[in-house]
Design a protein around this motif. Structure first.
Motif, PDB file in Angstrom:
ATOM      1  N   GLN A   1     -37.276  -5.244   6.456  1.00 17.54           N
ATOM      2  CA  GLN A   1     -38.294  -5.699   7.453  1.00 17.54           C
ATOM      3  C   GLN A   1     -39.628  -5.778   6.416  1.00 17.54           C
ATOM      4  O   GLN A   1     -39.610  -5.124   5.396  1.00 17.54           O
ATOM      5  CB  GLN A   1     -38.699  -4.378   8.250  1.00 17.54           C
ATOM      6  N   PHE A   2     -40.474  -6.561   6.930  1.00 13.99           N
ATOM      7  CA  PHE A   2     -41.522  -6.967   5.964  1.00 13.99           C
ATOM      8  C   PHE A   2     -42.965  -6.805   6.947  1.00 13.99           C
ATOM      9  O   PHE A   2     -42.864  -7.324   8.056  1.00 13.99           O
ATOM     10  CB  PHE A   2     -41.590  -8.569   5.725  1.00 13.99           C
ATOM     11  N   THR A   3     -43.722  -6.251   6.272  1.00 22.52           N
ATOM     12  CA  THR A   3     -45.119  -5.774   7.277  1.00 22.52           C
ATOM     13  C   THR A   3     -46.076  -6.081   6.256  1.00 22.52           C
ATOM     14  O   THR A   3     -45.892  -6.312   4.982  1.00 22.52           O
ATOM     15  CB  THR A   3     -45.063  -4.486   7.534  1.00 22.52           C
TER      16      THR A   3
ATOM     17  N   THR B   1     -45.807 -15.849   6.476  1.00 25.84           N
ATOM     18  CA  THR B   1     -44.855 -15.265   7.368  1.00 25.84           C
ATOM     19  C   THR B   1     -43.810 -15.939   7.619  1.00 25.84           C
ATOM     20  O   THR B   1     -42.555 -15.714   8.203  1.00 25.84           O
ATOM     21  CB  THR B   1     -45.564 -14.755   8.693  1.00 25.84           C
ATOM     22  N   THR B   2     -43.805 -17.409   7.367  1.00 25.61           N
ATOM     23  CA  THR B   2     -42.768 -18.343   7.655  1.00 25.61           C
ATOM     24  C   THR B   2     -41.503 -17.901   6.578  1.00 25.61           C
ATOM     25  O   THR B   2     -40.373 -18.064   6.858  1.00 25.61           O
ATOM     26  CB  THR B   2     -43.192 -19.856   7.288  1.00 25.61           C
ATOM     27  N   TYR B   3     -42.187 -17.594   5.202  1.00 23.44           N
ATOM     28  CA  TYR B   3     -41.336 -17.121   4.180  1.00 23.44           C
ATOM     29  C   TYR B   3     -40.738 -15.628   4.337  1.00 23.44           C
ATOM     30  O   TYR B   3     -39.506 -15.379   3.823  1.00 23.44           O
ATOM     31  CB  TYR B   3     -41.870 -17.356   2.915  1.00 23.44           C
ATOM     32  N   PHE B   4     -41.405 -14.810   4.817  1.00 25.28           N
ATOM     33  CA  PHE B   4     -41.052 -13.405   4.969  1.00 25.28           C
ATOM     34  C   PHE B   4     -41.233 -13.118   6.411  1.00 25.28           C
ATOM     35  O   PHE B   4     -42.092 -12.653   6.926  1.00 25.28           O
ATOM     36  CB  PHE B   4     -41.997 -12.422   4.055  1.00 25.28           C
TER      37      PHE B   4
ATOM     38  N   VAL C   1     -30.457 -15.536   4.935  1.00 26.19           N
ATOM     39  CA  VAL C   1     -31.125 -16.950   4.987  1.00 26.19           C
ATOM     40  C   VAL C   1     -32.143 -16.831   3.799  1.00 26.19           C
ATOM     41  O   VAL C   1     -32.964 -15.909   3.574  1.00 26.19           O
ATOM     42  CB  VAL C   1     -31.938 -16.773   6.440  1.00 26.19           C
ATOM     43  N   ASN C   2     -31.941 -18.011   3.225  1.00 26.39           N
ATOM     44  CA  ASN C   2     -32.957 -18.175   1.867  1.00 26.39           C
ATOM     45  C   ASN C   2     -34.073 -19.214   2.342  1.00 26.39           C
ATOM     46  O   ASN C   2     -33.802 -20.144   3.002  1.00 26.39           O
ATOM     47  CB  ASN C   2     -31.961 -18.380   0.607  1.00 26.39           C
ATOM     48  N   ASN C   3     -35.092 -19.082   1.341  1.00 27.15           N
ATOM     49  CA  ASN C   3     -36.039 -20.148   1.579  1.00 27.15           C
ATOM     50  C   ASN C   3     -36.709 -20.357  -0.056  1.00 27.15           C
ATOM     51  O   ASN C   3     -36.316 -19.542  -0.965  1.00 27.15           O
ATOM     52  CB  ASN C   3     -37.121 -20.011   2.432  1.00 27.15           C
ATOM     53  N   ASP C   4     -37.730 -20.969  -0.074  1.00 26.64           N
ATOM     54  CA  ASP C   4     -38.234 -21.075  -1.349  1.00 26.64           C
ATOM     55  C   ASP C   4     -39.050 -19.765  -2.151  1.00 26.64           C
ATOM     56  O   ASP C   4     -39.033 -19.739  -3.277  1.00 26.64           O
ATOM     57  CB  ASP C   4     -39.485 -22.241  -1.428  1.00 26.64           C
ATOM     58  N   LYS C   5     -39.318 -18.856  -1.237  1.00 24.74           N
ATOM     59  CA  LYS C   5     -39.681 -17.615  -1.762  1.00 24.74           C
ATOM     60  C   LYS C   5     -38.894 -16.471  -1.568  1.00 24.74           C
ATOM     61  O   LYS C   5     -39.066 -15.442  -2.572  1.00 24.74           O
ATOM     62  CB  LYS C   5     -41.233 -17.472  -0.743  1.00 24.74           C
TER      63      LYS C   5
END
Length: 406
Positions: free
Chosen positions: A227-229, A236-239, A290-294
């Motif tokens: 969880q990211f807060t 927020t798109t990355y986390f 799920v992975n992304n650039d960050k």
């Protein structure tokens, strides 16, 4: 903006399973704890389920039960390099427990089951301390369930084996460094299998020899929740608010050799060597769903080393009601000098133990133990984050147990 992998977040999870809050102790029997955590060369009844299944068949009575709990009061002090800054843990009290029950089904065959917690405690740093990007708080729970069978081949030799069913969970919180500057929490559960085999040998009436092997257990966390807060809106798109991950966390195998000698009718001496195969913890791999650039998967070297723990203890029987015990051992840290993380501060440790048993009536024993661990002050660093400083640890662990044989 630099790529953020959360590598340092997830390293905390694996190390906590391995070190049980930074103290690799075997609090699975108060009698054994009092005598220096030595258990392989003894036939203390049902508690042999953990220490040496081979000696379980030498239980004198038809039924044996044992239960107990310990309180871990630990403290870690950190001092930054080239600075007056210090920080200290505020960890809650750990309460590892055990329960064993065993019975003779034949004169030479005994069976039993044990439920115990060899890995499980908590570490809590101040949320704004200098190492908050590595860890703020972590809590671990690991419960072992071990059905066991033991066979006495003759009056001198016994063999035994048990199946370990392991249930574990972890809860971790940390801060995320700039430029994200948010908070992270992860929770995961794991179930795994292992085994425990042992042999017990009595070459003479005064000498007992034991050997025990507990297998490696691989804790596989599947679909753990992160969880990211407090994440900036631009990130927020990355986390996302929640994300899933998988990881494998190895618990190392142990090979124990023990010898006891009955010096006199009242005085017994014992020694033991515990070999812990820490080298299985070579690296940690974290796989996000799920992975992304960050947010990327991570692989980190740990490169732990195998260690041998020498133990020495003694027991003195005052009379039919009172027996006293004492012991000492040295535990060298297996950690790599380049990858020392502060979620479970493992230093070279000197340990002292005391124990006392009181038998108010036949078959019933009230068992008390005390273990004190002194972590030798040392300079440590975590190279990937360039985090270093001086650590000092101390733990006080009183224990209470009951055993009943009939």
């Amino acid at each position: 903006m630099r790529k953020i992998t959360l590598l340092t977040v997830l390293l905390v999870c694996a190390a906590s399973f391995l070190h049980a809050g930074g103290y690799q102790v075997r609090l699975q029997g108060q009698k054994q704890t009092g005598i220096g955590l030595i258990g392989t060369p003894f036939a203390f009844g049902a508690s042999s389920i953990f220490y040496n299944p081979g000696s379980l068949s030498f239980m004198k009575e038809n039924y044996s039960f044992s239960a107990g709990v310990s309180g871990i009061f630990s403290n870690v002090v950190y001092r930054a390099k080239d600075s007056d800054y210090t920080a200290e843990t505020e960890s809650p009290t750990g309460t590892p427990f055990y329960f064993y029950g065993a019975a003779k089904v034949l004169d030479d065959l005994s069976v039993g089951v044990g439920v115990f917690t060899p890995f499980g405690s908590s570490t809590k740093w101040d949320y704004m301390w200098n190492g908050r990007n590595l860890v703020q708080e972590i809590s671990l729970s690991a419960i072992f369930i071990q059905p066991t069978v033991s066979y006495k081949i003759n009056e001198k030799f016994g063999l035994g084996a048990g199946l370990d069913i392991v249930l574990g969970s972890v809860d971790l919180s940390k801060a995320i460094a700039n430029p994200v500057d948010g908070q992270f929490n992860m929770q995961g559960e794991a179930t795994a299998l292992g085994f425990n085999v042992g042999a017990y040998y009595k070459p003479t009436e005064k000498i007992n020899i034991g050997i025990d092997y507990r297998s490696k257990v691989t804790m596989k966390v599947t679909d753990g929740e992160a969880q990211f807060t407090d994440i900036p809106s631009s990130l927020t798109t990355y986390f996302p608010a929640t994300a899933n991950f998988d990881a494998e966390l190895p618990l190392p195998a142990n090979l124990d050799f023990g010898l006891s000698y009955q010096v006199s009718e009242k005085f017994l001496l014992a020694a033991e060597l515990n070999i812990t195969f820490w080298s299985v913890y070579d690296s940690l791999i974290i796989d996000f769903e799920v992975n992304n650039d960050k947010l990327a998967d991570a692989r980190s070297p740990r490169e732990y080393e195998n260690r041998v723990i020498p133990r020495l203890g003694g027991e003195y029987k005052f009379n039919e009601k009172f027996t006293a015990r004492a012991g000492v051992y040295f535990d060298k840290t297996p950690t790599n000098e380049e990858y020392f993380v502060p979620e479970t501060v493992s230093l070279n440790q000197i340990a002292f133990t005391l124990g006392l048993s009181y038998m108010p009536v036949k078959g019933l024993s009230i068992d008390l133990s005390y273990l004190q661990l002194e972590g030798l002050e040392a300079d440590k660093k975590y190279t990937p984050d360039n985090f270093e400083g001086t650590y000092k640890t101390r733990a006080f662990i009183p224990g209470f147990g009951l055993s009943y044989n009939f």
